[in-house]
Structure formats: C-alpha cells, structure tokens
Design a protein around this motif. Structure first.
Motif, PDB file in Angstrom:
ATOM      1  N   CYS A 230       0.849  -1.204   0.000  1.00  0.00           N
ATOM      2  CA  CYS A 230       0.000   0.000   0.000  1.00  0.00           C
ATOM      3  C   CYS A 230       0.879   1.246   0.000  1.00  0.00           C
ATOM      4  CB  CYS A 230      -0.901   0.030   1.230  1.00  0.00           C
ATOM      5  SG  CYS A 230      -2.311  -1.076   1.112  1.00  0.00           S
ATOM      6  N   SER A 245      -4.480  -4.877   0.376  1.00  0.00           N
ATOM      7  CA  SER A 245      -3.169  -4.724  -0.258  1.00  0.00           C
ATOM      8  C   SER A 245      -3.242  -3.859  -1.512  1.00  0.00           C
ATOM      9  CB  SER A 245      -2.594  -6.094  -0.611  1.00  0.00           C
ATOM     10  OG  SER A 245      -3.304  -6.669  -1.693  1.00  0.00           O
ATOM     11  N   ALA A 247      -3.419  -0.792  -2.186  1.00  0.00           N
ATOM     12  CA  ALA A 247      -4.218   0.431  -2.267  1.00  0.00           C
ATOM     13  C   ALA A 247      -3.294   1.638  -2.393  1.00  0.00           C
ATOM     14  CB  ALA A 247      -5.115   0.562  -1.046  1.00  0.00           C
ATOM     15  N   SER A 267      -6.845  -3.096  -7.369  1.00  0.00           N
ATOM     16  CA  SER A 267      -6.398  -2.123  -6.382  1.00  0.00           C
ATOM     17  C   SER A 267      -7.350  -0.934  -6.335  1.00  0.00           C
ATOM     18  CB  SER A 267      -4.987  -1.645  -6.713  1.00  0.00           C
ATOM     19  OG  SER A 267      -4.969  -0.997  -7.968  1.00  0.00           O
TER      20      SER A 267
END
Length: 733
Positions: A230, A245, A247, A267
């Motif tokens: 992230c 995860s 992001a 994402s």
C-alpha cells in the motif's frame, strides 16, 4: 467545554482495550490473532539500542521493541516509540512508486503499539497508533493515523459496552429511514434490495439484522490493517480504517471508520481532497478530487470523482458518479451520473442507468412529510433538466424528455420516451422509442456493460441484455395496455360507439384486432390511457401502431435467440428442456434476475433459518445464477409460443424452422436500425455545420464506416444467419 484528559506519559501506548479483558488474555491478544508473524521477532541487542538512541530515537521501554533478524537500526531515525512495537526486516534500499522515492525505514514519526512487515517506509507520520502494516508499505507525510479499540471499520455493528445509538445505519430508498439497513463489508446489491423491501415482514427483517451481527464479533481491540504494497502519502486524518493490499491513498483530508478493499488484481485508489466517513469501499474502486461520502457502500469497480457527494447510499459495481449529489438511494450495477447539477434522492435505481445534466430526482419538500420514493427499472434515463416528483415508478429502459414533471408518474411500458407536452397540456408516451429511433444507443449500452464488468467476484450474475425476463414481462403488460387503449379509442368515435355494455375483454379484443390487421386506422386514432400521471390532464400514447407489432416481433426474437444460446444438440433435446415452460413474474434482485417464486423461496428459507448467514445467502445467489440460463430459456420459449398462440406441446420442427428463418428478418432490421440511428449524426446538417468539411468531421468524430460497434453488429448478423442455417440443418428441421 472540550474534555481534555490528562494521563501519565508512561501509559501512552498501553491499555488499548478499555473494557475488561477476557480471563488469561492481555491487551494484545486480538492483535496477535491478526498478525501471523508475531513469533518471528526478537528483543533488541544492546548495540541496536545504542544505535537507535544515537539516531535520535526514543522509547518509553526498549524492552517492548521487537525486531526481526534482518533489522538494521541505522534505518530508524528521529522516531518516538510508545508501547509494544514490532519491526520487520529493514534493508538499505529505497522504494519507488509513481516517481516517489523514499528510503526503507522509519523516520521522523511518533509510533504507538504498531506492527511492521518487511522493508516498510514510514516518513513524517506525526502520529501512527495501533496499526499493523504489511510488507513494503509506504506511508509518508500523514498527520494522524490511528485506530480506536472500538473500531468497526464501517460495519453497522456495536462493540462491547457501546450504546445502540452508536450503530451506523444506511437509510436507503427513503429519507425517513423507514428502509434502513445495517451496512457490512461484502454487502451485495441483492442483499440491500431484499432488506430494504419486505418491511412488513418483521421475522425476515430480524433475520437480516441477525446475519449482520453474527458476521462480526463484538470484542474490542482489533487493530487497523494496511495490506502489502500500500502507498499512503500526504493525507491528514486516517482513523479506524482497514486497508487491503496494493491500495493507493494520496492527499485525502479525512478517512474515518472505513473498510477499503483492495488487492493485486483490483487495487483501490483514493485521491486529493476526499472526505470519507462511515463506509465500505469495494475492490478496484476509484475516489478522486474532493469527493464527500458519508454512510455509504461502494461496490467493486465503482467510481466517485470531481466533487461527487454520496450520502446514505449504496452504489453498485461498475458505476460512476461525477460532480453530482446522491442521497438515500440504492443503485444497482452499471449506473452513470455526471455533470455538476445532477441530483438523485430517495430512489431505487435498478442499473444500466444514466442521469443527464440538470436532472433532479426528488427532494420536493412541498408535502406534509419527507420525500417519497422513486423506483426505476433497468435502463432508466432522465434527460437534460428533467425534474421528477416522488412517488414515481418507471418500467425498464424509460427515457424521459427534458421538462418539469409536476405530478407523480407511473410509466408501465418499457422502452418508452416520456414527453411533457406543455403546448398541448398532455403527457405523451411513445412505446418502443429506443428500437424505432435510437437502436444504436440501447444495443451499444448492453454490449458495453458486459465489456466493462470488471468484477472479480461475480457471486451475483448480472443481466445486461435489454431483452430479458423482466423487460419481456413488461412488454406483455404493455401489449395489453395498448390493446385496451386502442379499443377504447376506436369505440370512443361516434360511428363506432356500441349500444351494448362492453367488457374490458371485448374492448381489448377489438384493440388487438385493429393493431394486427388495420394499423393504418390505428394511426389515425388519438389513443389515451389512464393511471400514468397523477393529474387530470390527458395522457396520450404515440405510434402505437408501430410499437405493438414491434413488441410482438421482439418477444419472438427473444425466444429464438435464447434457443440458439442454449445450444441444444437436437430438437428433441429442446422439447425436453421446455416441455413445462411457462411465463411467470420476475424480480430484479440487485441486477440479478430471479423468478418471483424463487425470491419467495429464499425469504422462506431465511425465516426458517435454513439460510442463516449472508455467506449462505450468497451461495444461494450462485446456485440461482447457475440455473438462470435454463430458466430464461423456458421463459423465452413460453413467451414466444404465447405470441404465436401455439401451445408448447404443439411446437413442431416445421414451425420452429419457419420462426428461425423469420428471425433473420428481425436481426437484419435491428442491425440496420443500429447503423441508421448513428448515421443521423453524420447526415444531419446541424451536426455538420461546426465542421468546414466532411473530411474535418471525419477527423474529429471518426468515419461512420470505421465505427467498431457498427462493424461488430454487421459481423454478428452474418454469424447469426450462419447459426440459424446450421441449427436448421443439424436439427433436420
């Protein structure tokens, strides 16, 4: 007065859980359940403590700092630690993302009771408290990032010792909260639909509440999570937010009480100036540029941008709201709403919808109470500056022409154009408008929604075809409306007035006879209907003589097309599959079409506790989806046979062969209409006048002959013809 509490500095980072702990548990027991790597850390060596102190780091107790074997103390500088902190591998690398290059390690930050994975980057975080960070996470320039012991991460639950008043509700479909639901991570549009409807069924409502309560425990002490890879930069306040995860969060003003789902495959991103509170954000979502959202759910791959406001609402997957305001609404997948003054309030919008600039749906505030509700079937399209009044109801694929509609509307005919004719002081409705005048748009929309469906989790099978059980059932209803209205119009003429009392059946029979055999005579009639508008003015149906045979032809085409899609090996196999076929009512349950009897069975199972959780209900959605093709085939064949006035048992190879061949004409007409409706944009002189030449126009908007969708439909027509011939030959019809 602000209540400022003063406590010993030695308590900072400790006593996270304010309620009594379970027997034999410490304040870290839930944290340890969340962090699988808890056993991979060791205490600091004397050398490492000395190096950390030399690098201007402080800790209330260095014995509560745990590190991995590959820990490098030189990569921790100017940090203040409180409570137990666990730090993973730190190696002399820098991480780069979108031109942001920062060295691995912890720098210039205050950290309370956090866990870190390997090779994280934490730079200039003024306050980082009670978070678990995965591997290669980048957090830079964040004012406050903290988790409370009662964090619910956007879910509509209450924790131990919390008041019921603290529960978050989504007040969907109605401003007064009469259809409110408890939001939860993983809520599908079908869940929201079933919950917001059926308000008179107290047992069912209680089961839905129980499902949500059971989905989450009430224990306090869960930490916020930040998944691997992230990137969080230049944000102000992040509180009680858990993040999947991969992001990417940049420049957000305030993120509070949220679940942000994100993964390698899908994402999610949140951009500058956003303020999001009490919400669930699905996988692959985009939220950019000054968005305000409070009490909301965004399903996967949906977007909010350019100052959009989403309040007390559910936004379905593959949907976009840009610049607009949406309140108290439940929106199914594939919704488009752009332009700064589009407004949507207290509505159930069933997907494949598009709000034009200036459209205002609701918020009259001119009655004795809160606004009512709007229900709009698939393909709802209010045009420029349309203003609608609650309560109103619209069949599938209703296009509303520009105008201020002062009275409540009930438009039961699908594929209609609705016009507020102020000159004649009439509401005018044109059935079949899309097929007659804008086939390109409706065909392309059905195609693009399939093409743009980026969902990874397709628990609910979403129907995008404009000819489907829901719209076809509405077409049958429309046929009966047109028959009755035509019969009434004919008998209203003095020369046709009957002295005997006529039943509705008699009038419909006459209307059907005229529509089938004398369309020219029908074209001369002024055909009026009742019940479409809550006013004393007349409501007129337009071009009924064209729409009626077209609806019948398209229902037959719907049957043939589903027969081909079923890909049965023989005529006998088809007969076996449809021997008990019959028409029935269908419901749009969050974009997934289900027979009404199936929905009733679902509700019964829920009440009898045979379905006892949301996950089990979602499994049922999958099972229903697996049966959809077969059930749709039966509905399509039954619909076709009813139009042809032939019993299912009398379906013969000869009849089917003839109908298959006839359907080629329908497909050719639809393909021609697609091109013809787009061609108007090229040959209209008013469309041409802003270009100096045809060559310039082609350079700007592209050549008609290069239109990929039109060329694709031409290819599909040839494939359809070949498929028809192949079926006739292989089935020996």
């Amino acid at each position: 007065m602000n209540k400022i509490q003063k406590k010993p500095l030695s308590a900072l980072g400790y006593n996270f859980i304010e309620t009594p702990l379970p027997k034999g548990k410490d304040e870290y027991y839930l944290r340890n359940e969340q962090w699988s790597r808890k056993d991979q850390y060791r205490k600091l060596t004397a050398y490492e403590v000395e190096a950390l102190v030399r690098n201007d780091n402080t800790s209330d107790d260095w014995n509560t700092i745990f590190v991995s074997e590959e820990f490098n103390p030189q990569l921790v500088q100017h940090c203040h630690f409180y409570g137990m902190v666990r730090i993973g591998k730190l190696e002399p690398y820098y991480l780069e993302f979108h031109n942001l290059r920062l060295p691995v390690g912890l720098y210039n930050s205050t950290i309370c009771a956090c866990d870190f994975g390997d090779n994280v980057v934490v730079h200039n975080v003024n306050y980082l408290s009670h978070y678990i960070l995965g591997n290669e996470v980048i957090i830079a320039n964040v004012n406050e990032m903290a988790t409370t012991d009662y964090a619910k991460f956007g879910n509509g639950i209450v924790k131990e010792a919390e008041s019921e008043n603290g529960r978050i509700w989504l007040e969907l479909c109605n401003e007064n909260g009469g259809r409110r639901v408890m939001p939860f991570d993983g809520m599908l549009p079908g869940d929201a639909y079933l919950w917001t409807r059926n308000r008179d069924d107290e047992q069912l409502q209680q089961q839905f509440k129980s499902f949500t309560e059971k989905q989450f425990d009430k224990k306090r002490g869960y930490y916020g999570m930040v998944g691997d890879r992230c990137v969080i930069k230049n944000c102000k306040i992040i509180k009680d937010v858990t993040i999947g995860s991969d992001a990417y969060l940049k420049g957000a003003n305030k993120l509070k009480n949220l679940t942000i789902n994100s993964s390698m495959e899908a994402s999610s991103q949140i951009g500058e100036g956003c303020e999001l509170v009490n919400g669930i954000i699905g996988y692959g979502c985009r939220v950019f540029y000054g968005v305000k959202a409070v009490r909301f759910i965004m399903a996967s791959h949906s977007q909010l941008k350019y100052g959009a406001r989403l309040i007390n609402s559910y936004l379905g997957s593959n949907a976009t709201i840009s610049c607009c305001e949406v309140l108290n609404s439940l929106i199914f997948p594939a919704h488009e709403q752009h332009h700064n003054n589009s407004f949507l309030c207290a509505a159930l919008i069933m997907g494949q919808s598009n709000m034009a600039a200036g459209a205002t749906i609701g918020s009259n505030h001119n009655s004795r109470g809160a606004d009512g509700e709007v229900i709009a079937g698939r393909g709802f399209w209010p045009g420029l500056c349309v203003s609608l009044k609650h309560n109103s109801n619209f069949a599938s694929f209703t296009l509303i022409s520009k105008g201020n509609y002062m009275s409540e509307l009930n438009i039961p005919i699908p594929f209609s154009l609705v016009v507020n004719d102020e000159h004649d002081n009439r509401l005018k409705v044109m059935p079949g408008y899309w097929f007659l005048y804008n086939m390109y748009a409706i065909a392309r929309n059905s195609w693009k929604y399939v093409d743009r469906d980026k969902r990874i989790d397709k628990t609910q099978q979403i129907e995008y075809d404009y000819l489907a059980p829901d719209s076809v059932e509405e077409m049958f209803n429309a046929l009966s409306i047109m028959e009755l209205a035509t019969g009434n119009a004919w008998y209203a003429l003095a020369e046709n007035a009957s002295k005997k009392a006529l039943t509705e059946k008699d009038i419909r029979k006459k209307g059907k006879e005229l529509l089938l055999n004398n369309p020219e005579e029908v074209a001369k009639l002024t055909i009026l209907v009742k019940g479409f508008e809550n006013s004393s003015r007349e409501v007129q149906l337009l071009k009924v003589h064209k729409a009626y045979p077209l609806f019948r032809e398209l229902i037959v085409f719907y049957g043939i097309r589903n027969i081909l899609a079923a890909n049965k090996p023989s005529f006998l196999a088809l007969q076996a599959a449809v021997k008990n076929a019959k028409r029935s009512n269908w419901q749009n349950v969050g974009g997934q079409l289900m027979k009404s009897e199936t929905v009733e069975q679902l509700k019964s199972k829920i009440k009898k506790n045979r379905i006892s959780s949301w996950n089990q209900l979602h499994d049922q959605y999958v099972e229903i989806g697996e049966e959809y093709a077969a059930e749709k085939l039966q509905h399509a064949v039954a619909s076709m046979m009813e139009i042809k006035d032939v019993a299912i048992k009398n379906l013969s190879p000869e009849l089917l062969s003839a109908w298959l061949t006839e359907s080629i004409n329908t497909m050719e007409w639809l393909t021609a209409q697609i091109k013809r409706s787009r061609e108007k944009d090229y040959i209209n002189p008013f469309r041409q006048m802003t270009y100096q030449s045809t060559k310039e126009m082609d350079a700007v908007i592209g050549k008609l002959e290069d239109n990929s969708f039109i060329n694709q439909t031409a290819t599909e027509l040839e494939e359809y013809k070949n498929n028809i011939q192949k079926t006739i030959q292989e089935w020996e019809l």
